[in-house]
Design a protein around this motif. Structure first.
Motif, short mmCIF file in Angstrom:
data_model
loop_
_atom_site.label_atom_id
_atom_site.label_comp_id
_atom_site.label_asym_id
_atom_site.label_seq_id
_atom_site.Cartn_x
_atom_site.Cartn_y
_atom_site.Cartn_z
N VAL A 1 2.77 8.73 3.12
CA VAL A 1 2.16 7.74 2.24
C VAL A 1 0.71 7.55 2.63
CG1 VAL A 1 4.34 6.50 1.83
CG2 VAL A 1 2.86 5.83 3.75
N LEU A 2 -0.03 6.93 1.75
CA LEU A 2 -1.40 6.56 2.08
C LEU A 2 -1.35 5.45 3.13
CD1 LEU A 2 -4.10 7.56 0.88
CD2 LEU A 2 -4.14 5.46 -0.47
N SER A 3 -2.07 5.64 4.24
CA SER A 3 -1.99 4.71 5.36
C SER A 3 -3.36 4.16 5.72
CB SER A 3 -1.40 5.41 6.60
OG SER A 3 -0.11 5.91 6.33
N HIS A 4 -3.39 2.91 6.16
CA HIS A 4 -4.64 2.31 6.62
C HIS A 4 -5.09 2.99 7.90
CE1 HIS A 4 -7.33 -0.59 8.53
NE2 HIS A 4 -7.53 -1.12 7.32
N GLU A 5 -4.19 3.20 8.82
CA GLU A 5 -4.38 3.95 10.07
C GLU A 5 -5.25 3.22 11.09
OE1 GLU A 5 -5.08 6.79 12.92
OE2 GLU A 5 -6.55 7.27 11.37
N ASP A 6 -5.58 1.96 10.84
CA ASP A 6 -6.36 1.21 11.82
C ASP A 6 -6.06 -0.28 11.70
OD1 ASP A 6 -8.10 0.98 13.93
OD2 ASP A 6 -9.92 1.09 12.72
N ALA A 7 -4.77 -0.61 11.55
CA ALA A 7 -4.37 -2.00 11.28
C ALA A 7 -4.29 -2.82 12.56
CB ALA A 7 -3.04 -2.02 10.54
N TYR A 8 -5.45 -3.14 13.11
CA TYR A 8 -5.46 -4.04 14.26
C TYR A 8 -6.28 -5.28 13.89
CZ TYR A 8 -10.25 -3.10 15.91
OH TYR A 8 -11.61 -3.01 16.03
N LEU B 1 0.83 -1.21 0.00
CA LEU B 1 0.00 0.00 0.00
C LEU B 1 0.86 1.25 0.00
CD1 LEU B 1 -2.70 1.62 0.48
CD2 LEU B 1 -2.23 1.31 2.93
N HIS B 2 1.85 1.31 0.88
CA HIS B 2 2.70 2.49 1.00
C HIS B 2 3.50 2.72 -0.27
CE1 HIS B 2 2.67 1.77 5.65
NE2 HIS B 2 1.53 2.25 5.21
N GLY B 3 4.08 1.65 -0.81
CA GLY B 3 4.89 1.79 -2.02
C GLY B 3 4.08 2.23 -3.22
N LEU B 4 2.91 1.63 -3.42
CA LEU B 4 2.07 2.00 -4.55
C LEU B 4 1.55 3.43 -4.42
CD1 LEU B 4 0.00 -1.26 -5.12
CD2 LEU B 4 1.83 -0.35 -6.58
N SER B 5 1.21 3.84 -3.19
CA SER B 5 0.72 5.21 -3.00
C SER B 5 1.81 6.23 -3.30
CB SER B 5 0.18 5.40 -1.58
OG SER B 5 1.21 5.45 -0.61
N HIS B 6 3.06 5.88 -2.97
CA HIS B 6 4.16 6.79 -3.28
C HIS B 6 4.38 6.88 -4.78
CE1 HIS B 6 7.70 9.17 -2.44
NE2 HIS B 6 8.42 8.38 -3.20
N ARG B 7 4.29 5.74 -5.46
CA ARG B 7 4.41 5.76 -6.92
C ARG B 7 3.27 6.56 -7.55
NH1 ARG B 7 4.78 -0.29 -8.80
NH2 ARG B 7 4.45 0.77 -10.83
N LEU B 8 2.08 6.45 -7.00
CA LEU B 8 0.95 7.22 -7.51
C LEU B 8 1.20 8.72 -7.32
CD1 LEU B 8 -1.92 7.50 -8.61
CD2 LEU B 8 -2.77 7.08 -6.28
N GLU B 9 1.75 9.07 -6.19
CA GLU B 9 2.05 10.48 -5.93
C GLU B 9 3.07 11.02 -6.93
OE1 GLU B 9 4.14 12.36 -2.16
OE2 GLU B 9 1.97 12.15 -1.84
N TYR C 1 9.19 -5.89 5.81
CA TYR C 1 8.43 -4.72 5.32
C TYR C 1 9.29 -3.89 4.38
CZ TYR C 1 6.59 0.00 5.22
OH TYR C 1 6.16 1.24 4.79
N HIS C 2 10.53 -3.62 4.78
CA HIS C 2 11.41 -2.78 3.97
C HIS C 2 11.69 -3.44 2.62
CE1 HIS C 2 15.29 -0.90 2.75
NE2 HIS C 2 14.70 0.19 3.23
N HIS C 3 11.90 -4.75 2.62
CA HIS C 3 12.14 -5.47 1.36
C HIS C 3 10.94 -5.36 0.43
CE1 HIS C 3 13.34 -8.63 -1.43
NE2 HIS C 3 12.15 -9.19 -1.25
N LYS C 4 9.73 -5.58 0.98
CA LYS C 4 8.52 -5.49 0.16
C LYS C 4 8.28 -4.07 -0.31
CE LYS C 4 6.01 -8.34 -0.61
NZ LYS C 4 5.93 -9.32 -1.72
N LEU C 5 8.62 -3.08 0.51
CA LEU C 5 8.48 -1.68 0.10
C LEU C 5 9.38 -1.38 -1.09
CD1 LEU C 5 7.32 1.18 0.73
CD2 LEU C 5 9.34 1.53 2.17
N MET C 6 10.65 -1.77 -1.01
CA MET C 6 11.58 -1.52 -2.11
C MET C 6 11.16 -2.28 -3.36
SD MET C 6 13.76 0.67 -1.02
CE MET C 6 12.66 1.42 0.18
N GLU C 7 10.67 -3.49 -3.17
CA GLU C 7 10.20 -4.30 -4.29
C GLU C 7 9.02 -3.64 -4.99
OE1 GLU C 7 9.87 -8.96 -4.39
OE2 GLU C 7 7.99 -8.15 -3.59
N THR C 8 8.11 -3.07 -4.22
CA THR C 8 6.94 -2.39 -4.77
C THR C 8 7.32 -1.09 -5.46
OG1 THR C 8 5.56 -3.31 -3.00
CG2 THR C 8 4.66 -1.44 -4.22
N LEU C 9 8.30 -0.38 -4.91
CA LEU C 9 8.73 0.89 -5.50
C LEU C 9 9.41 0.67 -6.84
CD1 LEU C 9 10.12 2.71 -2.34
CD2 LEU C 9 8.08 3.34 -3.64
N GLY C 10 10.08 -0.46 -7.02
CA GLY C 10 10.78 -0.71 -8.27
C GLY C 10 12.15 -0.05 -8.30
#
Length: 395
Positions: free
Chosen positions: A266-273, A188-196, A330-339
């Motif tokens: 970044v775009l955040s869920h803000e309620d991830a429980y 979610l965070h990586g895609l939202s940053h790419r969208l921005e 998380y960091h690995h998936k973030l970098m993977e999503t960012l490309g």
């Protein structure tokens, strides 16, 4: 009353009829003909007090083949919250429901176009199945609000029929479950940053209905402040020998410092429980995850979601022994999503910076964790986690 799309908003389960369902599914399933609908009833899980979630099966034909779709209609219910909270402003209910409608209508299609850009070019593909959902977000077929009644509806895939479920009784998440949830947030965070980067303006400007960091902090202190103070009193009663720690918790102020955070947002869920995270398992091993309830989407630093995830879902063993591994995942998936685009601001976000930001943002998760877990997890495990956070010097 019909919305701008010409599709009416159901006021109850009785309004979920074949003709209405056919209209709802036409965009993603052109040519579908719905012949019957079987309403299963309310399946709201967990707290389930924000909306009425009605499960139903739609039966029909598409491309000459019999089809059955397992769906849910998430409807605004202004009375339901009052069964849990004595006072619940109707305006607040309208705001969170319309936020989720806009998220599914405006944001998710943009995120999907980035996550799976090849779907835009497959216009000649045989139309037998709905578009693949490559996000850890439920597939939503229709989301709208009736401008007169302000009742909202979101028609989504029924995740329960696919084997997804929430953890019962607010149980802590395992290491593997935390890994899956953290990976979904990274996407979610990586895609939202790419969208921005693609739109060229902060997402807070593109989507002015998304709340900002200052909004979140103000709401936390002003609206949730009284509940937090009660939670600290309960904590103090359970641990009378922790006077110093209680004093630190009493002084916790999410509004300080008052200056705006300079970090990338970044775009955040803000309620991830737990109640908002659904897992699919194979022989008790978690294999997939979906993040649900997108009613408080916000524009925040990435580690706010992670602080929330850990402080509301992790037990002391996971928090202490597996935290670094989960943050690294998380960091690995973030970098993977960012490309590999070097112009991306988050590409230079190192794992060490992530860990430091996570520790600095833990007071946010702790604030909301004490509120959500009050009366349930005031045990030695919670005490161990708070004591470890205290050693970091952030409370």
């Amino acid at each position: 009353m019909a919305t701008a799309s010409g599709i009416a908003i159901p006021q109850s389960a009785e309004d979920i009829a074949p003709s209405w369902v056919q209209q709802v599914l036409q965009k993603d399933l052109p040519g579908v003909s719905i012949t019957d609908v079987h309403v299963r009833g309310s399946i709201s899980q967990g707290e389930g007090f924000m909306s009425d979630i009605i499960a139903f099966d739609a039966v029909g034909i598409r491309n000459g083949v019999s089809q059955r779709y397992s769906l849910v209609a998430k409807l605004t219910d202004f009375k339901r919250p009052l069964t849990v909270m004595k006072e619940w402003p109707k305006d607040a209910q309208i705001k969170i429901d319309t936020t989720e409608v806009k998220f599914y209508s405006d944001v998710v299609p943009e995120l999907l176009s980035l996550a799976n850009p090849s779907t835009e070019r497959q216009t000649d593909k045989e139309e037998t199945d709905p578009p693949a959902n490559s996000l850890s977000i439920p597939k939503c077929y229709f989301a709208a609000t009736d401008p007169s009644s302000m009742v909202s509806v979101r028609v989504m895939e029924n995740l329960k029929t696919q084997g997804f479920s929430i953890k019962p009784d607010r149980q802590s998440l395992s290491r593997d479950e935390m890994m899956l949830a953290a990976g979904a947030l990274a996407q979610l965070h990586g895609l939202s940053h790419r969208l921005e980067l693609r739109v060229g303006v902060p997402l807070r400007q593109k989507y002015d209905w998304i709340v900002s960091l200052s909004d979140v902090k103000a709401a936390s202190m002003q609206l949730a402040g009284p509940m937090y103070r009660e939670a600290v009193k309960e904590f103090a009663a359970v641990f009378p020998d922790q006077a110093d720690l209680v004093a630190r918790l009493e002084k916790l102020n999410l509004q300080h410092p008052m200056m705006e955070d300079p970090r990338l947002m970044v775009l955040s869920h803000e309620d991830a429980y737990g109640n908002n995270i659904m897992f699919k398992c194979a022989e008790d091993v978690p294999t997939d995850v979906r993040l649900v309830d997108w009613q408080v989407v916000a524009y925040l630093p990435p580690t706010y979601d992670l602080a929330f995830l850990f402080l509301l879902n992790a037990d002391p063993d996971v928090f202490h022994h597996h935290r670094d591994a989960i943050l690294a995942h998380y960091h690995h998936k973030l970098m993977e999503t960012l490309g590999t685009d070097e112009s991306s601001g988050l590409q230079s976000y190192t794992l060490e910076q992530l860990k430091a930001d996570f520790k600095a943002d833990c007071p946010f998760g702790l604030f909301h964790g004490l509120i959500r877990l009050r009366g349930l997890h005031a045990d030695r495990g919670l005490l161990q986690i708070i004591q470890e956070i205290k050693e970091w010097g952030v409370i």
